[in-house]
Design a protein around this motif. Structure first.
Motif, PDB file in Angstrom:
ATOM      1  N   MET A 176       0.831  -1.188   0.000  1.00 37.05           N
ATOM      2  CA  MET A 176       0.000   0.000   0.000  1.00 37.05           C
ATOM      3  C   MET A 176       0.874   1.250   0.000  1.00 37.05           C
ATOM      4  SD  MET A 176      -2.876   1.447  -0.046  1.00 37.05           S
ATOM      5  CE  MET A 176      -4.423   1.205   0.709  1.00 37.05           C
ATOM      6  N   GLN A 177       1.994   1.204   0.698  1.00 34.82           N
ATOM      7  CA  GLN A 177       2.879   2.362   0.764  1.00 34.82           C
ATOM      8  C   GLN A 177       3.392   2.742  -0.624  1.00 34.82           C
ATOM      9  OE1 GLN A 177       3.203   4.269   3.446  1.00 34.82           O
ATOM     10  NE2 GLN A 177       4.339   5.685   2.162  1.00 34.82           N
ATOM     11  N   LEU A 183      -6.625   0.668  -7.430  1.00 36.24           N
ATOM     12  CA  LEU A 183      -5.711  -0.211  -6.692  1.00 36.24           C
ATOM     13  C   LEU A 183      -5.961  -0.132  -5.193  1.00 36.24           C
ATOM     14  CD1 LEU A 183      -2.397   0.344  -8.653  1.00 36.24           C
ATOM     15  CD2 LEU A 183      -3.668  -1.792  -8.446  1.00 36.24           C
ATOM     16  N   ILE A 184      -6.204   1.075  -4.692  1.00 42.74           N
ATOM     17  CA  ILE A 184      -6.492   1.234  -3.264  1.00 42.74           C
ATOM     18  C   ILE A 184      -7.780   0.509  -2.901  1.00 42.74           C
ATOM     19  CG2 ILE A 184      -7.121   2.919  -1.485  1.00 42.74           C
ATOM     20  CD1 ILE A 184      -5.109   4.851  -2.906  1.00 42.74           C
ATOM     21  N   ALA A 185      -8.795   0.639  -3.746  1.00 44.46           N
ATOM     22  CA  ALA A 185     -10.068  -0.057  -3.494  1.00 44.46           C
ATOM     23  C   ALA A 185      -9.858  -1.566  -3.514  1.00 44.46           C
ATOM     24  CB  ALA A 185     -11.107   0.354  -4.529  1.00 44.46           C
ATOM     25  N   GLU A 244      -9.939  -4.837  -0.463  1.00 45.16           N
ATOM     26  CA  GLU A 244     -10.607  -6.129  -0.627  1.00 45.16           C
ATOM     27  C   GLU A 244      -9.596  -7.271  -0.732  1.00 45.16           C
ATOM     28  OE1 GLU A 244     -13.072  -5.708  -4.072  1.00 45.16           O
ATOM     29  OE2 GLU A 244     -14.354  -4.207  -3.119  1.00 45.16           O
ATOM     30  N   ASN A 245      -8.334  -6.985  -0.364  1.00 44.19           N
ATOM     31  CA  ASN A 245      -7.246  -7.975  -0.389  1.00 44.19           C
ATOM     32  C   ASN A 245      -6.982  -8.544  -1.771  1.00 44.19           C
ATOM     33  OD1 ASN A 245      -6.669  -7.820   2.406  1.00 44.19           O
ATOM     34  ND2 ASN A 245      -8.458  -9.090   2.828  1.00 44.19           N
ATOM     35  N   ASP A 250       1.741 -10.318  -7.143  1.00 46.26           N
ATOM     36  CA  ASP A 250       0.417 -10.928  -7.126  1.00 46.26           C
ATOM     37  C   ASP A 250       0.439 -12.298  -7.808  1.00 46.26           C
ATOM     38  OD1 ASP A 250      -2.405 -10.868  -6.550  1.00 46.26           O
ATOM     39  OD2 ASP A 250      -2.749 -10.468  -8.678  1.00 46.26           O
ATOM     40  N   GLU A 251       1.202 -12.410  -8.897  1.00 48.70           N
ATOM     41  CA  GLU A 251       1.279 -13.683  -9.621  1.00 48.70           C
ATOM     42  C   GLU A 251       2.137 -14.699  -8.896  1.00 48.70           C
ATOM     43  OE1 GLU A 251       2.705 -12.438 -13.430  1.00 48.70           O
ATOM     44  OE2 GLU A 251       0.751 -11.672 -14.055  1.00 48.70           O
ATOM     45  N   GLY A 252       3.080 -14.224  -8.086  1.00 48.49           N
ATOM     46  CA  GLY A 252       4.022 -15.108  -7.380  1.00 48.49           C
ATOM     47  C   GLY A 252       3.438 -15.681  -6.182  1.00 48.49           C
TER      48      GLY A 252
END
Length: 83
Positions: A1-2, A41-43, A47-48, A81-83
């Motif tokens: 997020m940072q 992206l923040i939204a 939602e994880n 995300d893919e890893g």
């Protein structure tokens, strides 16, 4: 997020590459696209998940704003995300 928040702050500080109304309009539109992608992206983060559409929009806009380093940082989110 940072990473997302850092990129958002850097995008907001950009200036048009050239002078003139057309360059200013293009910059404003492209910056808006980047910020909208970052908001997606923040939204998704809330939602994880990583929003693929928002990520793609952000990367494309960052490249158009001549910010390839930031685009690469965002691209790494996809790899995580893919890893």
């Amino acid at each position: 997020m940072q990473v997302v928040l850092d990129v958002q702050a850097q995008v907001q500080q950009t200036q048009p590459a050239q002078s003139g109304n057309l360059a200013a309009m293009f910059h404003k539109e492209t910056m808006g696209d980047a910020l909208q992608g970052l908001a997606m992206l923040i939204a998704g983060w809330n939602e994880n998940r990583i929003d693929g559409v928002g990520l793609g929009r952000t990367i494309k806009s960052l490249r158009a704003l001549d910010l390839p380093e930031l685009a690469e940082r965002m691209h790494k989110l996809r790899q995580i995300d893919e890893g």
